[in-house]
Scaffold this motif. Structure first.
Motif, PDB file in Angstrom:
ATOM      1  N   ALA A 129       0.804  -1.235   0.000  1.00 37.66           N
ATOM      2  CA  ALA A 129       0.000   0.000   0.000  1.00 37.66           C
ATOM      3  C   ALA A 129       0.830   1.275   0.000  1.00 37.66           C
ATOM      4  O   ALA A 129       0.295   2.357  -0.247  1.00 37.66           O
ATOM      5  CB  ALA A 129      -0.930   0.002   1.221  1.00 37.66           C
ATOM      6  N   THR A 130       2.133   1.159   0.282  1.00 37.51           N
ATOM      7  CA  THR A 130       2.970   2.368   0.287  1.00 37.51           C
ATOM      8  C   THR A 130       3.807   2.474  -0.972  1.00 37.51           C
ATOM      9  O   THR A 130       4.593   3.410  -1.127  1.00 37.51           O
ATOM     10  CB  THR A 130       3.914   2.356   1.510  1.00 37.51           C
TER      11      THR A 130
ATOM     12  N   TRP B 192       4.686   2.486  -5.265  1.00 36.25           N
ATOM     13  CA  TRP B 192       4.324   3.385  -6.366  1.00 36.25           C
ATOM     14  C   TRP B 192       2.914   3.066  -6.859  1.00 36.25           C
ATOM     15  O   TRP B 192       2.074   3.965  -6.989  1.00 36.25           O
ATOM     16  CB  TRP B 192       5.347   3.207  -7.498  1.00 36.25           C
TER      17      TRP B 192
ATOM     18  N   SER C  70       0.130   2.668  -3.495  1.00 36.40           N
ATOM     19  CA  SER C  70      -0.330   3.905  -2.835  1.00 36.40           C
ATOM     20  C   SER C  70      -1.391   4.600  -3.692  1.00 36.40           C
ATOM     21  O   SER C  70      -2.352   5.167  -3.165  1.00 36.40           O
ATOM     22  CB  SER C  70       0.845   4.847  -2.546  1.00 36.40           C
TER      23      SER C  70
ATOM     24  N   ALA D  68      -4.539   2.752  -3.024  1.00 37.11           N
ATOM     25  CA  ALA D  68      -5.059   3.109  -1.689  1.00 37.11           C
ATOM     26  C   ALA D  68      -5.801   4.448  -1.745  1.00 37.11           C
ATOM     27  O   ALA D  68      -6.904   4.584  -1.193  1.00 37.11           O
ATOM     28  CB  ALA D  68      -3.912   3.176  -0.681  1.00 37.11           C
ATOM     29  N   LEU D  69      -5.221   5.413  -2.411  1.00 38.29           N
ATOM     30  CA  LEU D  69      -5.853   6.748  -2.492  1.00 38.29           C
ATOM     31  C   LEU D  69      -7.152   6.679  -3.303  1.00 38.29           C
ATOM     32  O   LEU D  69      -8.138   7.356  -2.978  1.00 38.29           O
ATOM     33  CB  LEU D  69      -4.872   7.758  -3.106  1.00 38.29           C
TER      34      LEU D  69
ATOM     35  N   ALA E 178      -3.242  -2.641   5.808  1.00 42.19           N
ATOM     36  CA  ALA E 178      -2.264  -2.499   4.721  1.00 42.19           C
ATOM     37  C   ALA E 178      -0.980  -3.230   5.098  1.00 42.19           C
ATOM     38  O   ALA E 178      -0.754  -3.519   6.279  1.00 42.19           O
ATOM     39  CB  ALA E 178      -1.974  -1.016   4.481  1.00 42.19           C
TER      40      ALA E 178
ATOM     41  N   SER F 254       3.259  -3.134   4.588  1.00 49.45           N
ATOM     42  CA  SER F 254       4.542  -2.551   4.158  1.00 49.45           C
ATOM     43  C   SER F 254       5.497  -2.728   5.327  1.00 49.45           C
ATOM     44  O   SER F 254       5.136  -2.429   6.476  1.00 49.45           O
ATOM     45  CB  SER F 254       4.358  -1.062   3.830  1.00 49.45           C
TER      46      SER F 254
ATOM     47  N   HIS G 238       6.807   0.776   6.888  1.00 47.29           N
ATOM     48  CA  HIS G 238       5.849   1.634   7.595  1.00 47.29           C
ATOM     49  C   HIS G 238       4.979   0.868   8.588  1.00 47.29           C
ATOM     50  O   HIS G 238       3.944   1.381   9.021  1.00 47.29           O
ATOM     51  CB  HIS G 238       4.986   2.376   6.569  1.00 47.29           C
TER      52      HIS G 238
ATOM     53  N   LEU H 157      -1.932   4.156   7.797  1.00 49.37           N
ATOM     54  CA  LEU H 157      -1.628   4.381   6.376  1.00 49.37           C
ATOM     55  C   LEU H 157      -1.874   5.833   5.967  1.00 49.37           C
ATOM     56  O   LEU H 157      -1.094   6.419   5.216  1.00 49.37           O
ATOM     57  CB  LEU H 157      -2.471   3.429   5.501  1.00 49.37           C
TER      58      LEU H 157
ATOM     59  N   LEU I 230       0.491   8.341   3.787  1.00 47.62           N
ATOM     60  CA  LEU I 230       0.124   8.817   2.447  1.00 47.62           C
ATOM     61  C   LEU I 230      -0.498  10.216   2.457  1.00 47.62           C
ATOM     62  O   LEU I 230      -0.844  10.752   1.404  1.00 47.62           O
ATOM     63  CB  LEU I 230      -0.848   7.828   1.782  1.00 47.62           C
TER      64      LEU I 230
END
Ligand SMILES: NC(=O)c1ccc[n+]([C@@H]2O[C@H](COP(=O)([O-])OP(=O)(O)OC[C@H]3O[C@@H](n4cnc5c(N)ncnc54)[C@H](OP(=O)(O)O)[C@@H]3O)[C@@H](O)[C@H]2O)c1
Length: 266
Positions: free
Chosen positions: A10-11, A13, A16, A19-20, A33, A35, A38, A43, A47
């Motif tokens: 989720a973090t 390229w 993320s 996720a947004l 999520a 990663s 992180h 999250l 982000l």
């Protein structure tokens, strides 16, 4: 009722951006999520999106302690298969965006999906222009028996061939194998220069600075050629609509399906 999602990668390229996009949707909710960097954070703090108030874990196993309908895999090929198998064990459907899984990996995932009576949708490339390239290529392969695939990517992309090229070759194998006028074993010189044969197609992977992601397929007939080519830009935008569609459709079938058009009416 919203669809609850665990998103691995989720973090990253691509992850993320997904996720947004989930945060902006009304019918999808991110519940956890994955990663390593992180882990233990929220999250949304990572982000900069307050609507993403779900925890980040270092492993899919921990994240899957949160009940979810869909597990979305967007990490790296070395952990992707085990993440997806774990998600199926937890009763979640899975969408695979990660590239680099082998045919053997997919066979194992297909067996597990049938065993648990869940859907897995593996999409080597979520972009609409790739979905169309695949479809047009299948039509062309019915009429033109010889083709080769060229996969272009940035120099630091480790997996080869790309998920897009693998998926294209796999799909064309369902039409027929590409015919070679000179069989590979009769090549005079260095056989590797003819590329790798994968599920009935010759694939050539170029990894150089200056490229983003492109895939090209050349169909050749005596005195005529057809070239189909997809070029992606530098943002993850082209993947988003397809990724959200995959999440919404993966519960509509049982077993493994490959390619976004397997859930589209094209
Ligand atoms: N299907 C498509 O349309 C499409 C589009 C774009 C990309 N892709 C593919 O999607 C994959 C991800 O690409 P990307 O460019 O987003 O990569 P990226 O920027 O390097 O992101 C990878 C993400 O996965 C996490 N991760 C990596 N290894 C992990 C591990 N062992 N355990 C847990 N988390 C891990 C990373 O976080 P940590 O490092 O913090 O763990 C990060 O969040 C690649 O295979 C790429 O080829 C497919």
């Amino acid at each position: 009722m919203t669809i609850r999602i665990v998103l691995a990668g989720a973090t990253g390229w691509a992850g993320s951006a997904v996720a947004l996009a989930i945060a902006r949707s009304n019918d999808l909710t991110l519940v956890a999520a994955v990663s390593r960097t992180h882990a233990q954070q929220i999250l949304g703090d990572v982000l900069g999106e307050p609507r993403l108030n779900c925890p980040v874990y270092a492993t899919a196993q921990e994240a899957l302690a949160h009940p979810c309908e869909v597990f979305f895999e967007f990490t790296k090929p070395d952990v992707a298969k085990s993440n997806v198998l774990r998600a199926l064990q937890h009763g979640a459907h899975a969408v695979i965006g990660t590239s680099g899984l082998s045919e053997a990996d997919y066979a194992e995932i297909a067996t597990a999906a049938e065993q648990y009576q869940l859907g897995v949708l593996a999409v080597g490339n979520f972009a609409l222009t790739v979905v169309l390239l695949q479809k047009f290529s299948e039509i062309a392969a019915r009429y033109i028996p010889q083709w080769e695939i060229i996969d272009y990517a940035h120099d630091d992309k480790k997996d080869a061939p790309s998920g897009t090229a693998r998926e294209l070759a796999y799909r064309l194998s369902k039409v027929r194998p590409s015919h070679l006028t000179v069989p590979l074993e009769q090549t005079q010189g260095v056989v590797e220069t003819r590329g790798a044969r994968l599920t009935g197609s010759q694939i050539h992977s170029i990894r150089l600075p200056g490229y983003t992601i492109s895939v090209e397929i050349i169909f050749g007939m005596p005195d005529q050629k057809l070239t189909l080519r997809h070029d992606s830009g530098s943002s993850a935008q082209p993947y988003l609509d397809g990724a959200l569609l995959a999440i919404r459709k993966v519960n509509t079938f049982v077993g493994l399906r490959r390619g976004l058009d397997s859930v589209l009416d094209l």
